[in-house]
Scaffold this active site. Structure first.
Site, PDB file in Angstrom:
ATOM      1  N   SER A  11       2.225  -0.052  -3.594  1.00  0.00           N
ATOM      2  CA  SER A  11       3.245   0.938  -3.252  1.00  0.00           C
ATOM      3  C   SER A  11       3.773   1.663  -4.476  1.00  0.00           C
ATOM      4  O   SER A  11       4.297   2.768  -4.367  1.00  0.00           O
ATOM      5  CB  SER A  11       4.402   0.243  -2.532  1.00  0.00           C
ATOM      6  OG  SER A  11       4.962  -0.769  -3.359  1.00  0.00           O
ATOM      7  N   HIS A  23       1.772 -10.006   1.069  1.00  0.00           N
ATOM      8  CA  HIS A  23       2.569  -8.795   0.915  1.00  0.00           C
ATOM      9  C   HIS A  23       1.577  -7.658   0.683  1.00  0.00           C
ATOM     10  O   HIS A  23       1.192  -7.376  -0.454  1.00  0.00           O
ATOM     11  CB  HIS A  23       3.550  -8.929  -0.253  1.00  0.00           C
ATOM     12  CG  HIS A  23       4.467 -10.112  -0.135  1.00  0.00           C
ATOM     13  ND1 HIS A  23       5.708 -10.046   0.461  1.00  0.00           N
ATOM     14  CD2 HIS A  23       4.302 -11.406  -0.513  1.00  0.00           C
ATOM     15  CE1 HIS A  23       6.283 -11.243   0.428  1.00  0.00           C
ATOM     16  NE2 HIS A  23       5.448 -12.083  -0.155  1.00  0.00           N
ATOM     17  N   THR A  24       1.153  -7.037   1.773  1.00  0.00           N
ATOM     18  CA  THR A  24       0.071  -6.049   1.680  1.00  0.00           C
ATOM     19  C   THR A  24       0.473  -4.826   0.876  1.00  0.00           C
ATOM     20  O   THR A  24      -0.397  -4.146   0.330  1.00  0.00           O
ATOM     21  CB  THR A  24      -0.364  -5.622   3.082  1.00  0.00           C
ATOM     22  OG1 THR A  24       0.764  -5.098   3.802  1.00  0.00           O
ATOM     23  CG2 THR A  24      -0.915  -6.812   3.860  1.00  0.00           C
ATOM     24  N   CYS A  25       1.765  -4.510   0.824  1.00  0.00           N
ATOM     25  CA  CYS A  25       2.184  -3.340   0.046  1.00  0.00           C
ATOM     26  C   CYS A  25       2.042  -3.577  -1.457  1.00  0.00           C
ATOM     27  O   CYS A  25       2.014  -2.615  -2.231  1.00  0.00           O
ATOM     28  CB  CYS A  25       3.627  -2.975   0.372  1.00  0.00           C
ATOM     29  SG  CYS A  25       3.885  -2.532   2.108  1.00  0.00           S
ATOM     30  N   PHE A  26       1.968  -4.846  -1.867  1.00  0.00           N
ATOM     31  CA  PHE A  26       1.881  -5.158  -3.292  1.00  0.00           C
ATOM     32  C   PHE A  26       0.640  -5.985  -3.619  1.00  0.00           C
ATOM     33  O   PHE A  26       0.522  -6.500  -4.727  1.00  0.00           O
ATOM     34  CB  PHE A  26       3.147  -5.906  -3.736  1.00  0.00           C
ATOM     35  CG  PHE A  26       4.415  -5.228  -3.331  1.00  0.00           C
ATOM     36  CD1 PHE A  26       5.134  -5.671  -2.234  1.00  0.00           C
ATOM     37  CD2 PHE A  26       4.876  -4.130  -4.026  1.00  0.00           C
ATOM     38  CE1 PHE A  26       6.302  -5.039  -1.845  1.00  0.00           C
ATOM     39  CE2 PHE A  26       6.044  -3.492  -3.648  1.00  0.00           C
ATOM     40  CZ  PHE A  26       6.758  -3.940  -2.550  1.00  0.00           C
TER      41      PHE A  26
END
Length: 864
Positions: A809, A830-833
């Protein structure tokens, strides 16, 4: 006592069944401004537990069916008409309901229903006062003698009270899911009518069917569990006619004799004598009942079944357990079922049909996984060949670095650049950075590219073009590194991202979709936004999930939706060949009347994936990528689509067709859905013979036709949606293979690259949990590695640069493993990170079990 006989005979006449033909003619529905395309209505007619449906009419508020439906009715029956709107990807929507009392209709038509046309007013399901439209029907084939009306009005009024609200409400407690009564309700109502003092006296044979009744009756639905099933249920036989109604009485004298009509399978009117039970129906011999089950007949002559083990009743005939299943009882007395083949248990009773459906689902799932694995392997060789040039250290397509600059590599293998003039370092290549941060063009000027990727400039003020850059005064033809730049794939991607940033709009848009109706929700929302809004940052929301979309949720949305919209089961796309799992437009997609709207939606969706830098799950065929790039397709492109057809054209090209005596014309045949049609390659082509002189033209035309047959309208609709988001000229300096990698990412997972570019928090490379993790990754197959990658990053696709270029992100974000939680916790992502929370497990077996469970069973976002 003398009056009881005539009363019962009268009720027998009123309950006698006959056929009624209902012709559903047409309807006029209220328009719904929220529905763009209009409803796809059909009519459901329910009466006395029967349900008949018409065909659907697509996308219209004025449907016309003229479809006859035949039902079994009595003079006291009530018809219920429900108009539904068919939905492709979710449950049907109820548009309106209407009720019709047959008894009142008979009275108003001289006791005859012969081609009686009626217009019924449709009302809302939730608001009965709201008018939803009109429905026209025709009733035919029912006749009742007049004496039934004169002598039986009281009985009719009493007997019809059971279903007064059956059509107005869908959750009536006295009506089952398809309208049939429960056994206890039927028994109670029958006792009231048979023993009540107000039953009128009727003569025999008052009701005469004008047509022979149907030979059988559909089975009733499952009733509520009765209060008692031990032995014969108790009934109250007091003279006042009251009844407990827990179950139909079984201790009555049932007349089992069959008449001549019964032997032929016709439905016989019930004859009640002295308060005894009804005569049971003559049933066809079936397989024996399972142990503990008993077959009984209620006072309406309906067969039901009693389960003495579970103490319940049902209308459906029970089936024996499938082979390999066993019924057991736990310590709390609850019944469960054991599958000895798979060593699993379930609370739900299995049937042969459910087991067969599950096995079929497993087969289809394994076939799909095998097909996807073959498709994934197809890209491995292509990527290696594509990056062979970039891995050659002796050749740098960007040319030499500017004076005072140096290229270096850090300890993690990432390249950075040193400016010795200013003593600063940066990640960006100064050769491409200068080109990306150029000054804006003067007002009225535009930069475009030729087919070879050479930039030129358009002066809209004077309507002229030039190669000279108005900002610098230099010619683009003299800028050697610029031409080399557009030929390097990584630099092309950077340049493309730059132009996407120029087209991007500020702020963001919210897209709210559910996983169950992902296709339909996404279609409605994407088509409701303007193209400019779809260039804003995407904020995808899955209701009921706690994930905040910093990029990871949007990545999964693109992955899941692409798997849906490109599914060949929807008949919009098809596989390019028997062994080629790339997709192309299906010529038979026209069987879906809205297929052009869906192709426009898919065009928008694919352009959004390119514009926002997301990957899709499935790729297209190379000729289709060429069409996206506005590049011509030819004979060579046919080889990957139809090798047999390609080889036949090569044979025609290399041999003398006149010596072989082949009679070919400029006309070809195509078969779509079993229908063969002839197509002329040129005007009057069916009469033009192919010769040695014109066979090159024939080969070219037939190859172009084979690559575009029957998909012209679909392709045009696709590009209409595509160009609304991303004009095709922004992709013209890519080739087909590069566009394929840009859209789908790299497919090969390099374990060494993965391990080399991973970082750790509160762990070290020598921690035993980290060593166990990489041991686990090496042991699992390629499919599970992709699932693990999807679990952590939101997608199983990798960017062009592999794990070194993973994006989060906040920009570049490497694969991270962090020590979080206790040993009894499951791993979290935590797919965004691109971060995996790995608890400190005590053994390798525990780590393997927890990770496998997480990547196989987890779906959705529940991260902080």
């Amino acid at each position: 006592m003398s009056d009881s006989g005539p009363q019962l005979d009268s009720m027998g006449s009123l309950t006698m069944k006959s056929q009624l033909q209902i012709t559903v003619i047409s309807a006029k529905l209220k328009e719904n401004k929220k529905n763009w395309f209009g409803p796809s209505p059909y009519v459901e007619v329910t009466v006395d537990g029967q349900s008949k449906k018409t065909e659907k009419c697509n996308n219209t508020n004025s449907p016309k069916w003229k479809q006859p439906l035949t039902v079994i009715v009595t003079p006291t029956s009530k018809l219920c008409f429900r108009v539904w709107s068919h939905q492709t990807l979710k449950s049907d929507v109820l548009l309106g309901t209407a009720g019709l009392d047959i008894y009142e209709t008979l009275k108003s038509n001289n006791m005859k229903l012969e081609e009686v046309v009626m217009t019924l007013q449709l009302v809302g399901d939730k608001e009965p006062t709201e008018t939803m439209g009109d429905l026209s029907v025709c009733l035919d084939g029912l006749q009742v003698e007049a004496e039934v009306v004169t002598n039986g009005e009281t009985s009719c009024s009493e007997s019809t009270t059971q279903n007064d609200d059956g059509c107005r409400t869908r959750d009536d407690t006295r009506v089952s899911t398809n309208g049939s009564e429960d056994p206890e309700v039927a028994a109670s109502g029958e006792n009231k009518r048979a023993n009540g003092n107000n039953s009128p006296s009727l003569s025999n044979g008052g009701f005469k069917p004008s047509r022979p009744p149907r030979p059988s009756r559909p089975p009733p639905p499952t009733p509520r569990r009765p209060a008692s099933v031990n032995g014969s249920p108790s009934t109250n036989s007091d003279s006042d006619g009251s009844s407990t109604g827990s179950l139909p009485p079984t201790n009555t004298n049932v007349n089992t004799s069959t008449s001549e009509g019964a032997t032929s399978g016709l439905i016989i009117p019930l004859t009640i004598s002295g308060g005894s039970g009804p005569r049971p129906l003559n049933t066809v011999s079936q397989a024996p009942l399972p142990p503990g089950w008993e077959q009984r007949v209620d006072q309406h002559g309906r067969v039901y079944y009693v389960d003495h083990v579970e103490k319940r009743t049902t209308w459906d005939r029970p089936e024996p357990l499938p082979p390999g299943w066993e019924r057991r009882v736990d310590n709390m007395g609850r019944i469960y079922y054991v599958d000895h083949f798979t060593r699993t248990t379930t609370w739900q009773r299995p049937t042969l049909e459910s087991v067969r459906n599950y096995e079929q689902w497993q087969l289809q799932r394994s076939q799909l996984q095998g097909a996807m694995q073959q498709f994934n392997q197809r890209f491995i060789y292509g990527n290696q060949d594509l990056f062979a040039t970039s891995q050659n250290k002796e050749f740098d397509p960007l040319g030499p670095l500017p004076p005072g600059w140096e290229k270096r590599t850090d300890s993690n293998g990432r390249v950075y650049f040193v400016n010795h003039n200013t003593r600063i370092t940066q990640w960006e290549d100064p050769r491409s950075q200068g080109q990306l941060n150029e000054k804006p063009l003067p007002e009225g000027w535009e930069m475009r590219f030729t087919v070879d990727g050479i930039p030129y400039f358009v002066d809209h003020n004077r309507r002229a073009t030039t190669y000279i850059d108005p900002r610098t005064g230099k010619s683009a033809l003299d800028n050697g590194p610029q031409i080399a730049y557009v030929r390097d794939f990584k630099a092309k991607v950077q340049y493309f991202r730059f132009w996407c940033q120029q087209l991007a709009m500020p702020q963001h848009i919210k897209i709210t979709v559910t996983r169950k109706t992902l296709f339909e929700d996404s279609f409605q929302q994407i088509m409701s936004f303007s193209p400019q809004d779809l260039r804003r940052r995407l904020w995808v929301i899955f209701p009921g999930e706690e994930g905040l979309d910093y990029g990871g949720v949007a990545r999964e949305w693109f992955f899941l939706l692409s798997h849906e919209v490109l599914n060949p089961m929807y008949c919009l796309f098809e596989y390019a060949g028997k062994d080629n799992y790339c997709l192309q437009i299906n010529p038979a997609s026209y069987i879906n009347p809205d297929h052009l709207k869906y192709f426009r939606f898919i065009g928008r969706f694919i352009a959004m994936a390119l514009f926002h830098g997301k990957f899709i799950d499935t790729g297209f065929s190379l000729p289709f990528y060429k069409r996206i790039l506005n590049k011509p397709v030819g004979l060579k492109d046919l080889e990957s689509i139809d090798p047999e057809f390609y080889n036949s054209l090569i044979w025609v090209k290399e041999n003398n067709i006149e010596e072989c005596g082949l009679e070919m014309y400029f006309s070809v045949d195509k078969e779509i859905l079993g229908e063969i049609k002839s197509h002329d390659l040129k005007p009057n082509g069916g009469n033009i013979l192919v010769t040695e002189e014109n066979k090159e033209e024939y080969i070219r035309m037939v190859a172009e036709w084979r690559l575009s047959r029957g998909v012209e309208e679909q392709t045009q609709a696709f590009f209409e949606g595509f160009n609304e988001i991303l004009p095709q000229q922004y992709l013209q300096y890519f080739d087909a293979k590069e566009l394929e990698v840009l859209l789908c990412g790299m497919q090969e997972i390099d374990l060494n690259d993965w391990q080399r570019h991973a970082i750790y928090r509160h762990y070290t490379r020598t921690s035993k949990q980290i060593m166990w993790f990489w041991q686990f990754v090496k042991e699992i197959d390629n499919e599970k590695r992709m699932r693990l990658l999807q679990f952590v990053t939101g997608t199983c696709r990798l960017p062009v640069g592999g794990f070194a270029d993973l994006m989060g992100s906040n920009g570049p974000q490497k694969f991270c493993i962090e020590k979080v939680g206790k040993e009894n916790w499951l791993p979290r992502s935590h797919t965004c990170f691109n971060r995996l929370d790995l608890p400190p497990y005590k053994s390798y077996e525990q780590l393997k079990e927890k990770l496998l469970f997480a990547i196989e069973e987890t779906e959705g976002f529940g991260q902080e």
